[in-house]
Design a protein around this motif. Structure first.
Motif, mmCIF file in Angstrom:
data_model
loop_
_atom_site.group_PDB
_atom_site.id
_atom_site.type_symbol
_atom_site.label_atom_id
_atom_site.label_comp_id
_atom_site.label_asym_id
_atom_site.label_seq_id
_atom_site.Cartn_x
_atom_site.Cartn_y
_atom_site.Cartn_z
ATOM 1 N N ASN A 70 0.820 -1.217 0.000
ATOM 2 C CA ASN A 70 0.000 0.000 0.000
ATOM 3 C C ASN A 70 0.853 1.267 0.000
ATOM 4 O O ASN A 70 0.501 2.277 -0.630
ATOM 5 N N GLN A 71 1.980 1.234 0.722
ATOM 6 C CA GLN A 71 2.830 2.430 0.761
ATOM 7 C C GLN A 71 3.322 2.835 -0.634
ATOM 8 O O GLN A 71 3.139 3.974 -1.068
ATOM 9 N N PRO A 72 3.973 1.885 -1.382
ATOM 10 C CA PRO A 72 4.429 2.278 -2.738
ATOM 11 C C PRO A 72 3.268 2.661 -3.654
ATOM 12 O O PRO A 72 3.390 3.586 -4.475
ATOM 13 N N ILE A 73 2.140 1.983 -3.584
ATOM 14 C CA ILE A 73 0.993 2.286 -4.459
ATOM 15 C C ILE A 73 0.459 3.689 -4.169
ATOM 16 O O ILE A 73 0.142 4.471 -5.090
ATOM 17 N N THR A 74 0.342 4.035 -2.897
ATOM 18 C CA THR A 74 -0.120 5.374 -2.523
ATOM 19 C C THR A 74 0.823 6.436 -3.073
ATOM 20 O O THR A 74 0.396 7.473 -3.624
ATOM 21 N N ALA A 75 2.141 6.138 -2.917
ATOM 22 C CA ALA A 75 3.133 7.091 -3.436
ATOM 23 C C ALA A 75 3.049 7.194 -4.954
ATOM 24 O O ALA A 75 3.163 8.287 -5.539
ATOM 25 N N LEU A 76 2.894 6.043 -5.642
ATOM 26 C CA LEU A 76 2.768 6.050 -7.106
ATOM 27 C C LEU A 76 1.574 6.902 -7.540
ATOM 28 O O LEU A 76 1.634 7.681 -8.511
ATOM 29 N N SER A 77 0.440 6.747 -6.855
ATOM 30 C CA SER A 77 -0.765 7.515 -7.187
ATOM 31 C C SER A 77 -0.514 9.007 -7.036
ATOM 32 O O SER A 77 -0.913 9.829 -7.878
ATOM 33 N N SER A 78 0.201 9.347 -5.956
ATOM 34 C CA SER A 78 0.489 10.756 -5.693
ATOM 35 C C SER A 78 1.405 11.339 -6.753
ATOM 36 O O SER A 78 1.158 12.430 -7.296
ATOM 37 N N TYR A 79 2.505 10.559 -7.077
ATOM 38 C CA TYR A 79 3.459 11.047 -8.085
ATOM 39 C C TYR A 79 2.805 11.111 -9.468
ATOM 40 O O TYR A 79 3.092 11.994 -10.289
ATOM 41 N N ALA A 80 1.918 10.174 -9.782
ATOM 42 C CA ALA A 80 1.244 10.173 -11.085
ATOM 43 C C ALA A 80 0.344 11.417 -11.229
ATOM 44 O O ALA A 80 0.325 12.089 -12.280
ATOM 45 N N ALA A 81 -0.415 11.708 -10.164
ATOM 46 C CA ALA A 81 -1.290 12.888 -10.203
ATOM 47 C C ALA A 81 -0.474 14.169 -10.326
ATOM 48 O O ALA A 81 -0.814 15.099 -11.079
ATOM 49 N N SER A 82 0.643 14.197 -9.573
ATOM 50 C CA SER A 82 1.505 15.383 -9.617
ATOM 51 C C SER A 82 2.115 15.569 -11.003
ATOM 52 O O SER A 82 2.201 16.681 -11.528
ATOM 53 N N SER A 83 2.546 14.440 -11.621
ATOM 54 C CA SER A 83 3.170 14.515 -12.958
ATOM 55 C C SER A 83 2.169 15.007 -13.990
ATOM 56 O O SER A 83 2.513 15.743 -14.940
ATOM 57 N N GLU A 84 0.883 14.603 -13.837
ATOM 58 C CA GLU A 84 -0.149 15.037 -14.782
ATOM 59 C C GLU A 84 -0.318 16.563 -14.728
ATOM 60 O O GLU A 84 -0.427 17.243 -15.767
ATOM 61 N N HIS A 107 8.671 19.917 -17.542
ATOM 62 C CA HIS A 107 9.201 18.578 -17.842
ATOM 63 C C HIS A 107 10.321 18.163 -16.879
ATOM 64 O O HIS A 107 10.523 16.966 -16.628
ATOM 65 N N GLU A 108 11.022 19.127 -16.340
ATOM 66 C CA GLU A 108 12.120 18.775 -15.419
ATOM 67 C C GLU A 108 11.579 18.102 -14.155
ATOM 68 O O GLU A 108 12.092 17.071 -13.713
ATOM 69 N N LYS A 109 10.528 18.675 -13.600
ATOM 70 C CA LYS A 109 9.935 18.070 -12.388
ATOM 71 C C LYS A 109 9.239 16.760 -12.706
ATOM 72 O O LYS A 109 9.203 15.835 -11.889
ATOM 73 N N VAL A 110 8.676 16.692 -13.962
ATOM 74 C CA VAL A 110 8.060 15.415 -14.362
ATOM 75 C C VAL A 110 9.116 14.314 -14.398
ATOM 76 O O VAL A 110 8.885 13.185 -13.966
ATOM 77 N N ALA A 111 10.306 14.660 -14.928
ATOM 78 C CA ALA A 111 11.398 13.663 -14.968
ATOM 79 C C ALA A 111 11.782 13.210 -13.558
ATOM 80 O O ALA A 111 12.064 12.029 -13.313
ATOM 81 N N ILE A 112 11.792 14.214 -12.646
ATOM 82 C CA ILE A 112 12.122 13.851 -11.238
ATOM 83 C C ILE A 112 11.068 12.892 -10.693
ATOM 84 O O ILE A 112 11.380 11.880 -10.039
ATOM 85 N N ASN A 113 9.778 13.185 -10.973
ATOM 86 C CA ASN A 113 8.707 12.288 -10.497
ATOM 87 C C ASN A 113 8.819 10.905 -11.112
ATOM 88 O O ASN A 113 8.577 9.876 -10.469
ATOM 89 N N LEU A 114 9.180 10.866 -12.427
ATOM 90 C CA LEU A 114 9.323 9.559 -13.086
ATOM 91 C C LEU A 114 10.450 8.742 -12.448
ATOM 92 O O LEU A 114 10.356 7.517 -12.321
ATOM 93 N N THR A 115 11.538 9.426 -12.051
ATOM 94 C CA THR A 115 12.638 8.716 -11.362
ATOM 95 C C THR A 115 12.148 8.124 -10.037
ATOM 96 O O THR A 115 12.457 6.976 -9.683
ATOM 97 N N LYS A 116 11.373 8.912 -9.303
ATOM 98 C CA LYS A 116 10.838 8.404 -8.031
ATOM 99 C C LYS A 116 9.869 7.257 -8.269
ATOM 100 O O LYS A 116 9.832 6.269 -7.517
ATOM 101 N N ILE A 117 9.038 7.394 -9.365
ATOM 102 C CA ILE A 117 8.094 6.311 -9.680
ATOM 103 C C ILE A 117 8.859 5.034 -10.024
ATOM 104 O O ILE A 117 8.487 3.926 -9.616
ATOM 105 N N LYS A 118 9.978 5.198 -10.771
ATOM 106 C CA LYS A 118 10.809 4.028 -11.097
ATOM 107 C C LYS A 118 11.350 3.361 -9.827
ATOM 108 O O LYS A 118 11.387 2.138 -9.711
#
Length: 738
Positions: A498-512, A520-531
């Motif tokens: 649940n912890q990683p999924i919650t974080a993924l949901s948050s980073y996905a919404a933020s990236s959108e 795009h720079e912050k989106v790349a940072i979010n994608l790194t965290k999602i990875k």
């Protein structure tokens, strides 16, 4: 004028007498010389002859006294066996009703039998019933487990033991027999008899007779002064035995002065008396010796009489007179012996007539010569006929059967049958041996045994029913434990995912949102965290894939030291950072059956746990050792915090962790346990809070050939191509859960 001739005659007579006296003196001297010569020649022969005579005389007398002793014992031999089968005795042992049931019974039996005392002990040697339960010296609640007769009887033998009573202080012979309940020894019944009457008969006869035990200690004597003196020195072991069993009280055993004068006899010095010759005879079956003492002075006197007989006629007359005197004394002794024999036979006959048991006397050829009233009543014999014993007892095993009672069937004249116990023993002291057949009616005992069997059957059914109930309860408990384990597993998995999924949901919404802003720079940072979060989920997935995987263990002979060195290399950085001292005591060529990669993973897990355990300790040490036994044991011990006793039973369960939620799934030790099991070994742990933990890995010996086998357990998925070292490092980079 006639005086001169008279004087000459007197002188002549004197000369004649002088010559006669001279010749007499010469003759006497010659006779003395001949006597001394004959004495030198025949002295040894005289001694041997006199010794043989006394030996024969002693043998006869000792045989008579021995028979008298055995007769006194045999009349009570059957009593322990009979009492051991009495239902009331069995009930007293099983139910513990001592004074209210067994003691009055034993008192009544003791009075009828004429024994000294009868008492009953449980299997621990505690007296629970005694014939003297009303006296001040009652045996009840006294423990006699230290007595040898108890130890022999509790092992199933017949304990025959003479000793001074530990409670009453009265000496007597103890006859002990085991009491069986359902074929198991549950107690011992003891009959104590007094041999004082036998001892008094020796005193009255004037004979010097005593009895000594297997240690050479005199315990029955014609003279009380010689009781409890030793005929030979006791070893330290025997001294300890006599002291521990209190066989002859608490006084120290003093010794007679014994000299071996001849291979056929020894001599003993008695205080206040002259030296005596000691003739001994073994009492078979008891280990005792019965001794007859003959005055050494009388022995020497008899030899001297024979010597004097050779010297001259008048000495011969003196010797003849002494011989007549000896013959008279011998005749008196023989008469007394005959009286003793007659008394013994009359005593036996009285026992046969008056005992409660059925008794039948047989000749050597098996012909019936006597049947007592109890036997006639038992077999319904209406006249004085003496039927063949084979018509009365079936099966009849012969007159040489054992003295121990055996089961048989009594055949009555009216056609009915009765269960009986039969024993046979030799009797008689003169002429041909006769045999006494003792018969006991055990109808009541058999009925009681049948009732007992029925009760046992009912009890067995109750046990079966209760066992089934317990089995059902156990199954329900196991189901509850499985559900509890499943609950822990579900909670741990839910939290970790649940912890990683919650974080993924948050980073996905933020990236959108950031994409709408073209950031795009912050989106790349979010994608790194999602990875990173995806890698985290992949890591959790790999651990879960280890559960219920299949793998070929590929067991072979492996060396232990390289495996340990590899594990320490993997954890070198962590070890140096924590400043932990690691001591290794492993032989360079120590080997065992196993799989190197699997064992490396186990050692890495255990050492990593040990490193985590010592973090909070001042002394940070880890000891890794190997020891050989039936196989090889690899031990990993730390000086850490240790484990709580409540955690130890669950430490190897999957998903069980002592760490806080989020620090691990609790699979590390479960996987290690499974890997060791797959290698045919065993992983165990011992620990105390504050004193560290010790994990032992027991592996098969390298000399055992083990084929490759496939097992289902907690192992790595074989489809994962990730390098083993990398997997171990990633798995254990955070912490391996205990």
């Amino acid at each position: 004028m006639n005086h001169p001739p008279q004087i000459e005659g007197t002188v002549a007579n004197r000369n004649l007498n002088g010559g006669y006296n001279s010749r007499l003196l010469v003759t006497l001297l010659l006779s003395l010389a001949v006597f001394l010569f004959l004495l030198a020649m025949f002295d040894k022969k005289f001694r041997a002859s006199e010794t043989d005579k006394l030996q024969e005389q002693a043998s006869q007398r000792l045989s008579v006294y021995q028979n008298s002793l055995l007769t006194s014992i045999e009349q009570y031999e059957f009593l322990p066996a009979v009492l051991s089968t009495d239902p009331r005795i069995l009930h007293a042992l099983t139910e513990g009703s001592a004074v209210s049931e067994s003691s009055p019974l034993l008192s009544q039996t003791n009075d009828r039998a004429g024994s000294d005392e009868i008492f009953l002990m449980n299997k621990d040697g505690l007296t629970i019933g005694s014939s003297n339960y009303l006296s001040n010296t009652s045996f009840v609640n006294q423990n006699y487990a230290f007595r040898p007769y108890f130890k022999i009887a509790i092992e199933g033998g017949l304990g025959v033991y003479f000793a001074v009573g530990a409670t009453s202080g009265k000496a007597g012979l103890f006859l002990a027999e085991a009491v069986y309940v359902d074929g198991v020894v549950t107690g011992v019944i003891v009959v104590k008899i007094s041999l004082a009457a036998l001892e008094n008969s020796w005193v009255q006869s004037g004979e010097k007779v005593w009895l000594s035990d297997e240690l050479g200690i005199v315990f029955l004597s014609y003279d009380a002064r010689w009781q409890y003196l030793g005929l030979r020195p006791l070893s330290l072991k025997d001294q300890k035995l006599v002291a521990e069993t209190k066989q002859y009280g608490t006084e120290e055993i003093e010794l007679f002065a014994i000299k071996d004068d001849n291979s056929k006899y020894s001599s003993v010095e008695l205080k206040g008396e002259s030296e005596h010759i000691l003739f001994q005879q073994d009492i078979q079956g008891l280990g005792w010796k019965i001794s007859w003492l003959y005055s050494k002075a009388e022995f020497t006197k008899a030899i001297n009489l024979k010597k004097i007989y050779l010297f001259s006629l008048y000495v011969f007359m003196i010797i003849s007179g002494l011989w007549v005197r000896e013959r008279i004394k011998s005749a008196q002794t023989q008469k007394h012996i005959s009286q003793l024999i007659q008394q013994s036979e009359e005593h036996q006959r009285a026992i046969i007539e008056n005992t409660d048991a059925g008794l039948i006397v047989l000749r050597n050829d098996g012909i019936t010569t006597f049947i007592n009233p109890q036997a006639k009543l038992l077999f319904r014999l209406e006249d004085d006929s003496l039927p063949d014993i084979q018509l009365l007892i079936s099966p009849w095993r012969g007159i040489h059967a054992t003295v121990r009672p055996t089961d048989a069937t009594g055949l009555r004249t009216d056609g009915t049958k009765v269960p009986i116990l039969v024993s046979t023993s030799a009797i008689g002291t003169t002429g041909e041996h006769e045999y006494l057949v003792t018969i006991h009616d055990v109808s009541e005992l058999k009925s009681a045994q049948l009732n007992l069997l029925k009760s046992n059957d009912a009890l067995e059914q109750r046990v079966i029913s209760r066992t089934e109930e317990l089995r059902q309860a156990e199954n329900e408990l196991n189901q509850s434990q499985r559900l509890a384990s499943l609950g822990r597993m579900s909670s741990a998995i839910a939290h970790e995912i649940n912890q990683p999924i919650t974080a993924l949901s948050s980073y996905a919404a933020s990236s959108e949102l950031l994409l709408h802003r073209n950031d795009h720079e912050k989106v790349a940072i979010n994608l790194t965290k999602i990875k990173g979060l995806i890698e985290r989920l992949s890591y959790i997935s790999r651990q879960l894939r280890m559960v219920s995987g299949k793998r070929n263990t590929g067991l072979s002979t492996i060396r232990i030291l390289p495996v340990v060195q590899y594990a320490l290399d993997v954890l070198k950085t962590k070890t140096e950072q924590l400043k932990v001292k690691v001591e290794i005591d492993i032989g360079e060529f120590d080997e065992a059956q196993g799989n190197s990669m699997m064992l490396e993973q186990v050692v890495v897990n255990l050492v990593s746990n040990a490193l985590d355990a010592v973090i909070s300790k001042t002394v940070r040490e880890i000891y890794i050792r190997s020891r050989h036994g039936s196989g090889l044991r690899l031990s990993i011990e730390d000086t850490g915090q240790g484990l709580n006793p409540d955690d130890l039973p669950h430490i190897f369960e999957p998903f069980y962790s002592t760490k806080d939620m989020g620090e691990g799934l609790g699979l590390g030790l479960a996987i290690s346990y499974s890997l060791v099991t797959d290698m045919g070994g065993k992983l165990t742990v011992s620990s105390q809070v504050g004193n560290g933990s010790l994990f032992n890995i027991d592996l098969l010996s390298s000399s055992i050939n083990v084929k490759n086998n496939t097992t289902e357990s907690f192992v790595f998925d074989t489809t994962d191509t990730t390098d083993t070292t990398e997997v171990a490092s990633k798995l254990l980079g955070n912490r391996v859960e205990k």
